[in-house]
Design an enzyme around this catalytic site. Structure first.
Site, PDB file in Angstrom:
ATOM      1  N   ASN A  15       6.213  -0.146   2.321  1.00 20.92           N
ATOM      2  CA  ASN A  15       5.679  -1.442   1.883  1.00 20.92           C
ATOM      3  C   ASN A  15       4.860  -1.196   0.622  1.00 20.92           C
ATOM      4  O   ASN A  15       3.767  -0.643   0.703  1.00 20.92           O
ATOM      5  CB  ASN A  15       4.814  -2.028   3.008  1.00 20.92           C
ATOM      6  CG  ASN A  15       4.066  -3.277   2.582  1.00 20.92           C
ATOM      7  OD1 ASN A  15       4.322  -3.834   1.512  1.00 20.92           O
ATOM      8  ND2 ASN A  15       3.139  -3.717   3.417  1.00 20.92           N
ATOM      9  N   LYS A  17       3.432  -3.277  -1.199  1.00 21.03           N
ATOM     10  CA  LYS A  17       2.369  -4.289  -1.361  1.00 21.03           C
ATOM     11  C   LYS A  17       2.394  -4.816  -2.802  1.00 21.03           C
ATOM     12  O   LYS A  17       3.471  -4.905  -3.379  1.00 21.03           O
ATOM     13  CB  LYS A  17       1.024  -3.682  -0.950  1.00 21.03           C
ATOM     14  CG  LYS A  17       1.083  -3.058   0.458  1.00 21.03           C
ATOM     15  CD  LYS A  17      -0.253  -2.691   1.013  1.00 21.03           C
ATOM     16  CE  LYS A  17      -0.078  -2.111   2.418  1.00 21.03           C
ATOM     17  NZ  LYS A  17      -1.341  -1.760   3.058  1.00 21.03           N
ATOM     18  N   HIS A 103       1.940  -9.384   8.176  1.00 16.54           N
ATOM     19  CA  HIS A 103       1.112  -8.220   7.835  1.00 16.54           C
ATOM     20  C   HIS A 103      -0.356  -8.623   7.905  1.00 16.54           C
ATOM     21  O   HIS A 103      -0.711  -9.758   7.577  1.00 16.54           O
ATOM     22  CB  HIS A 103       1.472  -7.715   6.434  1.00 16.54           C
ATOM     23  CG  HIS A 103       0.875  -6.378   6.140  1.00 16.54           C
ATOM     24  ND1 HIS A 103      -0.449  -6.217   5.816  1.00 16.54           N
ATOM     25  CD2 HIS A 103       1.417  -5.134   6.163  1.00 16.54           C
ATOM     26  CE1 HIS A 103      -0.695  -4.920   5.642  1.00 16.54           C
ATOM     27  NE2 HIS A 103       0.425  -4.246   5.844  1.00 16.54           N
ATOM     28  N   GLU A 105      -2.701  -8.068   6.053  1.00 13.01           N
ATOM     29  CA  GLU A 105      -3.247  -8.544   4.774  1.00 13.01           C
ATOM     30  C   GLU A 105      -2.866 -10.002   4.528  1.00 13.01           C
ATOM     31  O   GLU A 105      -3.627 -10.759   3.920  1.00 13.01           O
ATOM     32  CB  GLU A 105      -2.772  -7.617   3.638  1.00 13.01           C
ATOM     33  CG  GLU A 105      -3.469  -6.262   3.724  1.00 13.01           C
ATOM     34  CD  GLU A 105      -2.700  -5.076   3.184  1.00 13.01           C
ATOM     35  OE1 GLU A 105      -1.707  -5.277   2.450  1.00 13.01           O
ATOM     36  OE2 GLU A 105      -3.090  -3.930   3.498  1.00 13.01           O
ATOM     37  N   GLU A 173       0.202  -1.907  13.467  1.00 15.83           N
ATOM     38  CA  GLU A 173      -0.647  -1.394  12.395  1.00 15.83           C
ATOM     39  C   GLU A 173      -2.108  -1.723  12.710  1.00 15.83           C
ATOM     40  O   GLU A 173      -2.547  -2.860  12.467  1.00 15.83           O
ATOM     41  CB  GLU A 173      -0.274  -2.042  11.060  1.00 15.83           C
ATOM     42  CG  GLU A 173       1.126  -1.752  10.591  1.00 15.83           C
ATOM     43  CD  GLU A 173       1.260  -1.872   9.079  1.00 15.83           C
ATOM     44  OE1 GLU A 173       1.670  -0.902   8.456  1.00 15.83           O
ATOM     45  OE2 GLU A 173       0.924  -2.936   8.521  1.00 15.83           O
ATOM     46  N   GLY A 179      -4.847   2.008   4.836  1.00 17.92           N
ATOM     47  CA  GLY A 179      -5.451   2.387   3.563  1.00 17.92           C
ATOM     48  C   GLY A 179      -6.761   3.139   3.677  1.00 17.92           C
ATOM     49  O   GLY A 179      -7.467   3.315   2.686  1.00 17.92           O
ATOM     50  N   SER A 218      -2.030   4.552   7.310  1.00 19.40           N
ATOM     51  CA  SER A 218      -2.352   5.907   6.823  1.00 19.40           C
ATOM     52  C   SER A 218      -1.346   6.963   7.257  1.00 19.40           C
ATOM     53  O   SER A 218      -1.721   8.112   7.535  1.00 19.40           O
ATOM     54  CB  SER A 218      -3.778   6.304   7.233  1.00 19.40           C
ATOM     55  OG  SER A 218      -4.726   5.463   6.598  1.00 19.40           O
TER      56      SER A 218
HETATM   57  P1  13P Z   1      -1.189   2.552   4.278  1.00 18.85           P
HETATM   58  O1  13P Z   1      -0.021   3.438   4.624  1.00 18.85           O
HETATM   59  O2  13P Z   1      -1.529   2.569   2.828  1.00 18.85           O
HETATM   60  O3  13P Z   1      -2.356   2.814   5.174  1.00 18.85           O
HETATM   61  O4  13P Z   1      -0.720   1.050   4.570  1.00 18.85           O
HETATM   62  C1  13P Z   1      -0.125   0.753   5.771  1.00 18.85           C
HETATM   63  C2  13P Z   1       0.439  -0.625   5.696  1.00 18.85           C
HETATM   64  O5  13P Z   1      -0.293  -1.598   5.670  1.00 18.85           O
HETATM   65  C3  13P Z   1       1.902  -0.754   5.600  1.00 18.85           C
HETATM   66  O6  13P Z   1       2.303  -2.068   5.793  1.00 18.85           O
END
Ligand code: 13P
Length: 256
Positions: A15, A17, A103, A105, A173, A179, A218
């Site tokens: 992803n 983002k 997601h 976010e 997640e 992150g 992560s």
């Molecule tokens: P990270 O791998 O950067 O922690 O992000 C995970 C994520 O939100 C994937 O959708």
């Protein structure tokens, strides 16, 4: 639950983002080229979800490659007066094969509720694509001991009845792991994925046994092997480490 069922083929999804200018396409190409050069095919499906602007070019770059590409979100409607939004049908037309919905976010930045996520999942299915439905607890919810309750509730409300292993992937997640460089212990991952599996089997029977449950948060080359071998972990949803071919390939090596 019973473990004799055939295990699903794992999926490792990147992803990107809100990252990815045209130059980033070279990373996707490098992943595809490296996989093509491997003597043994990878024991996992690979998907990259770039920003929507890159999807059509990615279709060119990945032509003939087993690497699939998808999108990070969609609107619930097929078309119409929704300025700035993009529909599952438009993404399917651009060549996407899967769309991430719900997601954390999106839930946090855009107030998406489980009901909104479920409507988006239906839109993905309507367009004939696979929905990757994200769920996960916040740090506060974990501290309060609510992880399993929260995750199973989100699962129940975000994943529609009638979902199948072919059209739906669940991504667990934990919000606090995204992150941050933090990950749950493998024991905690096993516990949550086990609870998700039990619920999927309860709701979807046979399909629930083979519906993929990805872990995200992560995931790095350094921890991929350990996380990917936990029971009921059928792959990964990778953020930051999917942006660089070397890192993403390092994660894919867990299935090499
Ligand atoms: P990270 O791998 O950067 O922690 O992000 C995970 C994520 O939100 C994937 O959708």
């Amino acid at each position: 639950m019973a473990g004799e069922e055939k295990r699903p083929r794992p999926l490792v999804a990147g992803n990107w983002k809100m990252n990815g200018l045209r130059g980033a396409l070279a990373e996707a190409k490098a992943v595809a080229d490296a996989l093509a050069a491997q003597p043994m095919p990878l024991a996992a499906n690979v998907l990259i979800c770039p920003p929507a602007t890159l999807i059509m070019v990615m279709a060119e770059i990945l032509r003939g490659s087993p690497v699939m590409f998808g999108a990070q979100d969609c609107h619930r409607a097929a078309s119409g007066a929704h300025t700035g939004d993009i529909s599952a049908e438009i993404l399917a037309d651009a060549g996407a094969s899967a769309i991430v919905v719900g997601h954390s976010e999106r839930r946090a930045d855009h107030g998406e509720t489980d009901a909104v996520v479920r409507a988006k999942q239906a839109a993905v299915h309507r367009a004939g694509l696979t929905a990757i439905v994200c769920i996960g607890e916040t740090a506060g919810q974990r501290l309060a001991g609510q992880t399993l309750d929260v995750v199973v509730r989100q699962l129940d409300r975000s994943v529609a009845d009638g979902s199948t292993a072919a059209n739906t992937v669940v991504a667990y997640e934990p919000v606090w792991a995204i992150g941050t460089g933090l990950t749950p212990t493998v024991g905690d991952v096993a516990l949550v994925h086990g609870a998700i599996r039990d619920r999927l089997v309860e709701r979807f029977g046979k399909e629930g046994h083979v519906m993929r449950i990805l872990y995200g948060g992560s995931v790095k080359p350094q921890n991929a092997r350990e996380l990917m071998h936990v029971a009921n972990v059928d792959g990964a949803l990778v953020g930051g480490a999917s942006l660089k071919a070397a890192d993403f390939l390092g994660i894919l090596a867990a299935y090499g």
